[in-house]
Structure formats: structure tokens, C-alpha cells
Scaffold this active site. Structure first.
Site, PDB file in Angstrom:
ATOM      1  N   VAL A 194       0.854  -1.178   0.000  1.00 36.83           N
ATOM      2  CA  VAL A 194       0.000   0.000   0.000  1.00 36.83           C
ATOM      3  C   VAL A 194       0.883   1.218   0.000  1.00 36.83           C
ATOM      4  O   VAL A 194       1.766   1.377   0.816  1.00 36.83           O
ATOM      5  CB  VAL A 194      -0.907   0.001   1.244  1.00 36.83           C
ATOM      6  N   SER A 195       0.642   2.075  -0.940  1.00 37.35           N
ATOM      7  CA  SER A 195       1.425   3.276  -1.061  1.00 37.35           C
ATOM      8  C   SER A 195       0.496   4.402  -1.445  1.00 37.35           C
ATOM      9  O   SER A 195      -0.695   4.352  -1.251  1.00 37.35           O
ATOM     10  CB  SER A 195       2.535   3.053  -2.087  1.00 37.35           C
ATOM     11  N   SER A 196       1.073   5.397  -2.034  1.00 37.48           N
ATOM     12  CA  SER A 196       0.261   6.527  -2.467  1.00 37.48           C
ATOM     13  C   SER A 196      -0.641   6.109  -3.601  1.00 37.48           C
ATOM     14  O   SER A 196      -0.497   5.041  -4.177  1.00 37.48           O
ATOM     15  CB  SER A 196       1.185   7.667  -2.907  1.00 37.48           C
ATOM     16  N   ASP A 316     -16.363 -23.684 -21.994  1.00 34.99           N
ATOM     17  CA  ASP A 316     -17.242 -24.495 -21.152  1.00 34.99           C
ATOM     18  C   ASP A 316     -18.146 -25.325 -22.034  1.00 34.99           C
ATOM     19  O   ASP A 316     -19.361 -25.151 -22.048  1.00 34.99           O
ATOM     20  CB  ASP A 316     -18.077 -23.597 -20.231  1.00 34.99           C
TER      21      ASP A 316
END
Length: 1029
Positions: A194-196, A316
Site C-alpha cells: 500500500v502506497s500513495s 465451457d
């Protein structure tokens, strides 16, 4: 070691190494102060393992706890593209909470204290790593055994992957920089510090790079439209802007991606427009036909071939992801991926580049990553984005918080979640297990081995589907057992013996080596599909042959019936020719015996008043008239012949004497009745010959005189009714001019007079609808008007002397009784028929009708028989002695009956606004219900749709008006018009006549019995005296 355990260990190790690599690169000392309050909150994806929970928010603006502060510079959380959101202003710093405790090992990994001592040696504490891996093995030991046995064709290299991975894991501590993508499993969620906000956006851009969510959006082919895509348009992500929480969150649940459609739930058992193919297969285990199964298989192959032609493949391909609509068409609602060979080359090149180059060139967006696919089993949930290369599938993501045994709260939460999972309804568990089993049946060997999947994986799934479409199972348990054996390419003996060719084809599609399987185009060209086409063609040809044979046989029967009828008609004609020749010969012999007239007979075989037998020789002038009506004459002739036997049957005649019940007859009437009876022959052949003679005798109407009585100042001059006095010397005319005008019959002969004035003119208060002269009292007339008033007039004084006002609505018709001149009857729009007497002020009786009464008529041959026409398309006959129920009811007209006239004692003629007249035989009626067989003949040729045009009968001749301003004449035994006469319009200034309808119509007609002449009047007030010639 089981595959799931090895994958889980690889997941844990990859997380640890990746976190360390990314945390070490974070410039923590240069964080922007204005972003210190920003917190990134996320929730982990749901896991099937008990004890999984969401991570708690961690406030990174405050220092970590003391026991972690030594080695930690920045705390981290799990970040995924689906749970990324920024929460500002959070002051929660309770790192020691139970939820924060679940991240303790992650904090240690972030600051390098998890598996190393103070010198940072990762191998210094291998015991912790072994304990963690041991706990994961114990947890996965309880997983379903089927999950560990899904690899009958898995290569031995899978057993060597764990050892090689462990070596890379232990060597991770020795390298400060290493290639993280080389260790990352595709099912592992990204960990980022977590940073700016700027750094978060950078990480998001790098995370989305190569995932296909920021590139151009590839449209979904129409063959593979999801139910969620109908009527909706997804927003495209703009890569020119920095990602925001609003941009990132929808990516995880978006139903449409680049090259792939994603569904939130793997259970697609039902659809609003049909049922899933799985439900169809389950409901028809023992009653499916081979032809139907091959037809569905062909549709599946065509869908797959269409996708492959667009460089796509179905992710699928299993029955639950196909919907069978009521039209027996299949619709694919699953996911699809893009198969791009150039992307494979680019990714292989990028994989060989060192990590240093990746770090230094962070702005380079050309690198493509593999698809992030989370598969939760059972009850899986597919969440994926597009990719530029074939896909791999991995085992479910294992939540690392589950293995944190140091936190007692974590264990408690695990127990609570486990209890919640156990409380899921049995139905949901059953559906989830069914879906999970289906996934295992349709998983190809290369996918189990961890290899790339692509077009050949679809071919393998088609082989499984072909087996399911053709196999017959008594129960679901037997079906599951067969499908389990099919993974080992073991087919049931019954299937091999019943479908040997299909069994070999199925094994070809299920080949372990993808390169040995055919393509979808090869399948379409195979003998199995082409044989099905030939069978269909043969069946269609047989069906056409049967239809042709049925048609020819039916036509033969019809023609034989017609041939038999023709032979019968020819025989009838030959008999009648012989009879006519016999009668003619006898008549000629009789005539020749009289020498006085022999010469006349030889010179002129047909006199103007010829006998019936002399009608065999028709004058040349009438030949064209006969030939132009030959079809109608033919119909009339054969209808007459068909009635010969019926007319001689006494059972069809009415047994009562009402038709000829006369107790008061004058001498004249008795004579007329006797003549009518004598003139009526019981020989139908003679009747037809008589009609043919009279038809040939008269060819046109000739004008004998004209009376122009229209008022110059009054445009309303329609003459609604005409009536002769008993001596037929005067005629009365009444209409909407509110006047009754009486003219001298001889005035018609005076052509020199421009305008004829009436002898007597009587004025009424309202418009007049009908006038009738008393047959015994010469001066008495009766009239009805639009106010519903019935009035008796004295023509000698020109005044009305008696009024009857019981009718509540417009009165349409009035008629005097031939047997009792003091009695008369009237009909009205108030649905009533009232019987009156000149000597009484009140009505003698009332007959109620179901609808409006348009006309009334007494029978001249019975004292008690009365007929009236109604707006309900029926004619009602009543015996006045028993008025509670009708004596008979005649139904056959299609609109209101406007007129009713007695032709003779046994015959009635009716007119209707349906352009027709009908002749009714009263001897064929019954007193109970309708009498559909009473209609003898229908006359058509005139036009009558909305107006009352008049009706009059005399001695077998019928006259009526037409809305084409013409008068038509019929004879009773022939259905076509005998002749017609067209009225002309008179110029009021010059007096000249010109033929222009201009909406005019003939409104009334009346025969004059003495001279066989007809008086007709039209809507302009003109009256003409016409004679048949």
C-alpha cells in the site's frame, strides 16, 4: 503427492516470494504526505474450504506493533482486481485484532522475518515453511477423492514439479531480485504494498497489463450469446485514464470480456426460453432416439466449427452451458476464449526476458499475461478476462489465512464458517455436486496435465457429448458410472454392440493426444454426419413419395366418383331425351289429326304460347341466351332431377292442414286456388321444361309508360312502396316525401304529359315506409311510418280516419288479411308483430321477435298463416291460433330479411340484403327448430346490400329491384335472372333520359295481375310500367 496439495504449496510459496520482491522495491521514504490517510480495503474470494474470511482493513499511517517494527517498513494487504477500493479517512490502527492476526505471516514476509534470521537467510528457518506446508496437506486431505483422481492421462512430469518448485522457493532468499512471473501460479491473487494513490495506480496498470481488460473489446459472436448479454451493452475501460475504484470493481463480475463471456454461477440448469441440455439428457435416459441425438450433435459441431473459424474456442463445452429451445435448436450460454498463435510467441519471448528488464521497462504494455481463472469446486464460479493465447485452469485459490494456527480467533472463525457451509440446503449441494461432476467428465487430459487448452479441447468434449447423446441408462447412478469409465476410454458393451461405428468415432474424439483428434470441420465431413444427412434425405424422399402416392390415390378415387356421376348423368339425360321425344311425338300426332292446324304446326313448331313439349324447339334468337346460361341451366336441371324422389315421399311433407286452411273464400279466390292447384304439376321434369320454356319465351322488359311524380322542390322523392287497388285501376305510391299519391293506371299510357299529377294526395306527419290496399274495401288503405304509427286512410275522401300507436319504434310493413278484410298486421323495429282490427283501437295480439321486424305477409291460401322477416337473418311463420311458438323457422340468409312473399300455398320467396332471393318449400319444414332443408333454390344476379329494393311475385315470376338502378326478373325454377331493365335519369330541364346511376336504386316493384305488367319505382320518384316480351 496429490495435485491439489502441490498446487496449494506452490500458491503459498509464490505469494511469499512475490510479496517480498515487490515490497523491497517500494520507495517507502518518498510517499506523498497527502496520501498517508489512504487505505486500500479488499476482501478475499470465497473459498470452499472452511474458515475462510475477509481481511480486515489495516491503517498504514501508523507504525506496526513493536514485535513487527524491527523489520517492517510498510504493511501490505491482498489486492485483486475485483475487490480494489480506496477508503479515506480511516483511523483504524488495531493491528492486533483477530483479523489483523491472520496477516501476521504476511507482515513477516513483507519485512523478511518470516523465514530468515537477522542476516536475511531464507534457509535459516525451513521448519516454519515445512509446518505451513504440512498444515495445507492436512487440510486438503479431506477434499473429495475424485478431485485427486482426475488425471488418468497425466504425465510423470507433474510429480517432479513440486521438487523443482521447492528448490526455487528455497533459493528465493538468496536472490534479491528474481523473476516473479516464473513462480506465480495463474490462480494466485496479486499482492501489492500500500502506497500513495499514484503508486497504487501504477500497480493496477501493471496488474491489468496483458489481462485483456484494457485492450480493445472483442465482440461476442452471435452463436455464443449469453442470457445476460441480451439487451445490454457493457462499458469499455478507457486505458487513457488512471484506474479508479469504479473502473476496476466491475471487471471481476463483468458478463462480457475480451474474448470471453463470464457467468456468475456455474449452474445453468434452466433458461427463460428453454431447458438446459443437461436437463434434457437427464429426463430422457431411456427414451432417446439415435436420429435425434445425432441431430443435436451436428448442431454442436456446427457451433464449435463456427467458433473455431473465428479463432475462438468454447471454454465451457458441457451440457449445462447449452440451452435447448422449443424449436429443438441449441444455444450456447457459456464462455469462450481467443486462440491467437502470435500471442503465444510473444508470451514465450517475454517469459525468457530477465526480471530486471521487466522492472526497468515498467511502462511497456506489450506484454500479455495469462488469464486469471478462479475455479471453486463444487459449485464453481468462473471469473475471467480475455487472453491472447490458449488457457490453463488451476485448482481453487487457497486462502493463506486458513493456515495461521497462531491466532485462536482465526480458528474460531474457521469453525463458524465451516458450520455455515454445512447448513447449505441439500438441493444446493446436490446441484453443486452435479455441476462439479460434469466438469470432471468434460475436462480434457491436457488440462489436467496443466497444459494449454484450445480447439482440440473442444473436440474432446464433443466426444464425451456424443457418448451422452447416444447412450441409454436406466438411472442416474448407472450414467455416472459409465461417465467415470469413459475417462479411461472404456465404453459399455451394450453401446459397442448397438453403435459400433459411433463407438469408434467417439474414441477418435477422445484420443489422449490432442494432435490425433480431428478438427470440427473434419467431423462435419465425416461419414457419421454425412450418413445422417443421407438418412434424412432418404426419409424426406420417402415422405414425399408417400405424400405423392396419397395424392394420386385420392385423385383416382375422386375421378372415379366423378366418372360414376357422369355416367349416371348421361343415363338420366338419355332417359329424359327419350321421354321428351315420346311426348313430342304424341303431341305432333295429336296436332296432325286436326287437319285445320296441321299446316301451322309444320311451318312454325314454336308458338308464342307454346306447350311444354314444344319447348324442345327453341327459336334461333334465344339460342345464344340459353348457351350463355348453360352452366346455371345445368345446375337447375340436375337439382330438379335430384328432387324427383324426395318430392314423392310423403314423409317429408307437413301433416297439418295449416297451409290450405281456408274457411272464408270468395268465389274468385276459390277459382284462383283451383287453377293454381291444377297448374302445379307433380312431374318435376315437366316443371323444369315449363320453366325452360318460359325462360326462352321472354327476353327483355319493354317500357309501356312512365310517370314522373318527383317534386321539383323536394329532393326526397324515394318511393318506398307501391300497391294496386282490388280492381287494379289505381295505384298508390308512398315514400319519404310524407305523401301517399294515387295515380290512374291509364296515366302511364299518356306519354305526351311531361309531369303527371296524382288523383288523390294524402299527407302524413312522418316519412312513410309502406302502403297496402284493402283487397275487399276499395277505398281503404293502410300505411306505416317512421314514427311507428299505423294509420287507415279513405282514398275517397283523402283523409285518415284511424291511427294505431302501440309501436315504440319505426314501423316497416303492413298487410291486410285476404280472408278477413277487417284485420291487418304490422311489424316494427321494436321487435314486435301486432295484429289489428279496423273495429278495435287496441291490438288483438302481439308476436315478439328475437330482432327487428322488417316485413310481414299474410298467406292468401290460409286463414291463419302469417310470415315475417327479421333482422336476425331468419324468416318466421306463425299459426295465429298458436302464437307462443313459430310454426316454422327458415334460416339461410346471411343478412337481414327485407321482404317475404307467398308464391303459392306451399312456397315462400324471401329477399335479403345479402344480394340474394331464396325459395322455400313449406312442406319440408318442421315445427321444432330450424328447417335447413326447406330452401329449394337461391336466386342471384341483382345487387342489394343496404337498401330495401322491393319484391313482387306473380304466377311463378319474381321481380325485384337492384342498387344498380335496375329491375330484375326471375322464374321460380331457374336460379339466374331471366331479364333486367335499367332506369335512366331524367334531366329536369330538358326531360331527356340518360343512364348514370349516381347512387340511385330501384326502391319498389309491383305486379299487375290482369295484364302481366310490372310497375317499378326508383329513388328519384320515377315510376315505369314494364312488360315482358
Amino acid at each position: 503427492m496429490p495435485v491439489m496439495e502441490r498446487v496449494a504449496e506452490e500458491t503459498v510459496a509464490t505469494n511469499n516470494i512475490q510479496l517480498k520482491a515487490r515490497v523491497d522495491d517500494v520507495p517507502c521514504n518518498k510517499l506523498d504526505a497527502r496520501h498517508n490517510d489512504m487505505v486500500i480495503q479488499s476482501e478475499t474470494a470465497n473459498s470452499d474450504c472452511p474458515g475462510s474470511s475477509a481481511h480486515r482493513n489495516v491503517d498504514l499511517t501508523k507504525p506496526p506493533p513493536p514485535e513487527e517494527a524491527a523489520g517492517a517498513k510498510l504493511s501490505v494487504e491482498e489486492l485483486t482486481l475485483g475487490n480494489y477500493r480506496i477508503v479515506q479517512g480511516s483511523n483504524n490502527t488495531n493491528v492486533d485484532s483477530p483479523r489483523a492476526g491472520k496477516f501476521e505471516h504476511l507482515y513477516r514476509l513483507a519485512r523478511g522475518s518470516a523465514f530468515r534470521a537477522g542476516d536475511g537467510d531464507l534457509d535459516s528457518q525451513p521448519r516454519d515453511m515445512d509446518q505451513m506446508l504440512s498444515r495445507i496437506r492436512q487440510q486438503l486431505a479431506g477434499a473429495p477423492s475424485e478431485r485427486q483422481n482426475l488425471k488418468p492421462f497425466m504425465s510423470r512430469r507433474s510429480d517432479q514439479n513440486l521438487e523443482a518448485f521447492s528448490e526455487r522457493l528455497r533459493a528465493a532468499g538468496e536472490n534479491s531480485i528474481m523473476n516473479a512471473p516464473a513462480l506465480i501460479s495463474e490462480g494466485v491473487q496479486m499482492k501489492t504494498p500500500v502506497s500513495s494513490s499514484n503508486f497504487s495506480q501504477l500497480l493496477l496498470k501493471r496488474a491489468m497489463k496483458g489481462k485483456g481488460v484494457v485492450g480493445k473489446n472483442q465482440e461476442t459472436p452471435p452463436e455464443f450469446v449469453s442470457d445476460q448479454d441480451l439487451g445490454s451493452k457493457e462499458k469499455k475501460l478507457d486505458i487513457s485514464k488512471s484506474p479508479t475504484p469504479h473502473d476496476v470493481l466491475p471487471l471481476k463480475s463483468s458478463p462480457k470480456g475480451n474474448g470471453m463471456v463470464s457467468h456468475g454461477d456455474g449452474n445453468h440448469s434452466k433458461s427463460s426460453i428453454g431447458i438446459s441440455l443437461r436437463e434434457f439428457l437427464r429426463s430422457s435416459y431411456a427414451k432417446r432416439e439415435k436420429r435425434h441425438g445425432l441431430c443435436l450433435f451436428r448442431q454442436l459441431v456446427e457451433l464449435v466449427d463456427s467458433a473455431h473459424s473465428k479463432r475462438l474456442f468454447l471454454l465451457d463445452l458441457r451440457p449445462s452451458l447449452f440451452t435447448l429451445v422449443p424449436s429443438k435448436k441449441l444455444r450456447y450460454i457459456g464462455n469462450f476464449g481467443k486462440n491467437d498463435l502470435e500471442s503465444d510467441v510473444d508470451e514465450d519471448l517475454n517469459r525468457r526476458r530477465p526480471v530486471v528488464e521487466e522492472s526497468s521497462s515498467g511502462g511497456r504494455d506489450s506484454k500479455k499475461r495469462k488469464m486469471d481463472l478462479h475455479l471453486n469446486s463444487p459449485g464453481n464460479q468462473l471469473q475471467a478476462t480475455s487472453t491472447g493465447r490458449p488457457f490453463k485452469r488451476k485448482s481453487p485459490v487457497i486462502d493463506l489465512n486458513m493456515v495461521d494456527a497462531r491466532n485462536p480467533d482465526s480458528c474460531e472463525l474457521q469453525q463458524q464458517d465451516y458450520i455455515k457451509n454445512l447448513s447449505v440446503s441439500s438441493v444446493s449441494r446436490k446441484q453443486s455436486m452435479s455441476t462439479w461432476l460434469e466438469e470432471q467428465w468434460y475436462t480434457c487430459p491436457e488440462e489436467i496435465n496443466g497444459e494449454d487448452i484450445g480447439e482440440k479441447s473442444n473436440i474432446y468434449a464433443l466426444g464425451v457429448l456424443l457418448f451422452e447423446l447416444l447412450c441409454h441408462c436406466e438411472s442416474g447412478e448407472m450414467h455416472a458410472a459409465m461417465m467415470a469409465d469413459l475417462r479411461h476410454r472404456i465404453l459399455p458393451p451394450t453401446f459397442l454392440s448397438k453403435y459400433p461405428k459411433e463407438a469408434g468415432f467417439c474414441l477418435w474424439l477422445l484420443h489422449p493426444e490432442p494432435s490425433s483428434r480431428p478438427s470440427a470441420r473434419d467431423i462435419l465431413k465425416s461419414e457419421l454426419i454425412c450418413e445422417d444427412d443421407s438418412v434424412k434425405s432418404t426419409a424426406a424422399a420417402e415422405e414425399i413419395s408417400e405424400l405423392l402416392l396419397h395424392f394420386l390415390s385420392s385423385l383416382e378415387v375422386q375421378k372415379k366418383k366423378k366418372a360414376s356421376k357422369l355416367l349416371q348423368d348421361i343415363q338420366t339425360l338419355e332417359d329424359d331425351i327419350k321421354e321428351a321425344e315420346r311426348r313430342y311425338s304424341s303431341n305432333v300426332s295429336l296436332v296432325r289429326s286436326h287437319g285445320a292446324i296441321e299446316k301451322r304446326v309444320q311451318s312454325s313448331p314454336l308458338d308464342e304460347h307454346c306447350t311444354t313439349s314444344s319447348a324442345l324447339f327453341v327459336p334461333t334468337a334465344n339460342t345464344d341466351r340459353l348457351m350463355s346460361n348453360i352452366r346455371q341451366l345445368e345446375d337447375a336441371y340436375f337439382f330438379m332431377r335430384s328432387q324427383i324422389n324426395l318430392s314423392s315421399s310423403a314423409a317429408t311433407a307437413r301433416s297439418d292442414k295449416t297451409l290450405k286452411d281456408r274457411d272464408r273464400c270468395s268465389e274468385n279466390q276459390n277459382e284462383n286456388q283451383d287453377m293454381s292447384t291444377k297448374g302445379k304439376s307433380s312431374d318435376q321434369l315437366e316443371v323444369f321444361f315449363e320453366g325452360l320454356c318460359k325462360f326462352a319465351r321472354y327476353s327483355k322488359f319493354e317500357t309501356c309508360g312512365t310517370i314522373r311524380s318527383g317534386d321539383l322542390l323536394n329532393s326526397a322523392s324515394v318511393v318506398c312502396s307501391l300497391s294496386f287497388d282490388p280492381d287494379e285501376e289505381h295505384i298508390a305510391a308512398a315514400g319519404i316525401s310524407k305523401k301517399i299519391k294515387i295515380f290512374d293506371f291509364n296515366a302511364f299510357m299518356n306519354e305526351s304529359v311531361g309531369v303527371h299529377y296524382p288523383l288523390v294526395e294524402m299527407v302524413n306527419k312522418s316519412k312513410l315506409s309502406c302502403v297496402c290496399w284493402n283487397s275487399y274495401i276499395k277505398n281503404y288503405l293502410a300505411s306505416t311510418d317512421y314514427d311507428g304509427v299505423v294509420q287507415i286512410w279513405d282514398a275517397g275522401t283523402g283523409q285518415g280516419f284511424s291511427q294505431y300507436t302501440e309501436h315504440q319504434k319505426r314501423a316497416w310493413s303492413v298487410d291486410f288479411s285476404p280472408s278477413d278484410p277487417t284485420k291487418f298486421v304490422s311489424g316494427s323495429d321494436d321487435c314486435s308483430v301486432k295484429l289489428w282490427s279496423i273495429n278495435e283501437k287496441r291490438s288483438l295480439g302481439t308476436i315478439w321477435s328475437p330482432a327487428n321486424v322488417c316485413c310481414v305477409q299474410f298467406s292468401s291460401y290460409s286463414n291463419h298463416l302469417l310470415a315475417f322477416g327479421s333482422a336476425d337473418y331468419k324468416v318466421y311463420c306463425y299459426d295465429l291460433r298458436y302464437v307462443k311458438t313459430p310454426w316454422c323457422t327458415l334460416a339461410g340468409h346471411e343478412k337481414a330479411v327485407s321482404y317475404v312473399k307467398f308464391m303459392d300455398s306451399e312456397t315462400i320467396v324471401s329477399a335479403s340484403t345479402d344480394n340474394s332471393l331464396k325459395l322455400w318449400n313449406l312442406n319440408k319444414t318442421n315445427s321444432s327448430g330450424l328447417s335447413p332443408g326447406a330452401c329449394s333454390l337461391t336466386y342471384k344476379g341483382h345487387t342489394n346490400q343496404k337498401n330495401f329494393v322491393g319484391l313482387s311475385v306473380l304466377d311463378g315470376y319474381i321481380a325485384c329491384g337492384s342498387e344498380t338502378n335496375e329491375v330484375y326478373s326471375y322464374y321460380k325454377s331457374l336460379p339466374m335472372p331471366m331479364t333486367s331493365y335499367k332506369f335512366g335519369s331524367v334531366d329536369p330541364i330538358s326531360g331527356n333520359e340518360y343512364f348514370d346511376d349516381n347512387g340511385q336504386f330501384v326502391s319498389s316493384v309491383c305486379w299487375r295481375k290482369k295484364s302481366n305488367m310490372l310497375v317499378a319505382a326508383n329513388s328519384t320518384g320515377n315510376m315505369k310500367l314494364l312488360k315482358l316480351v
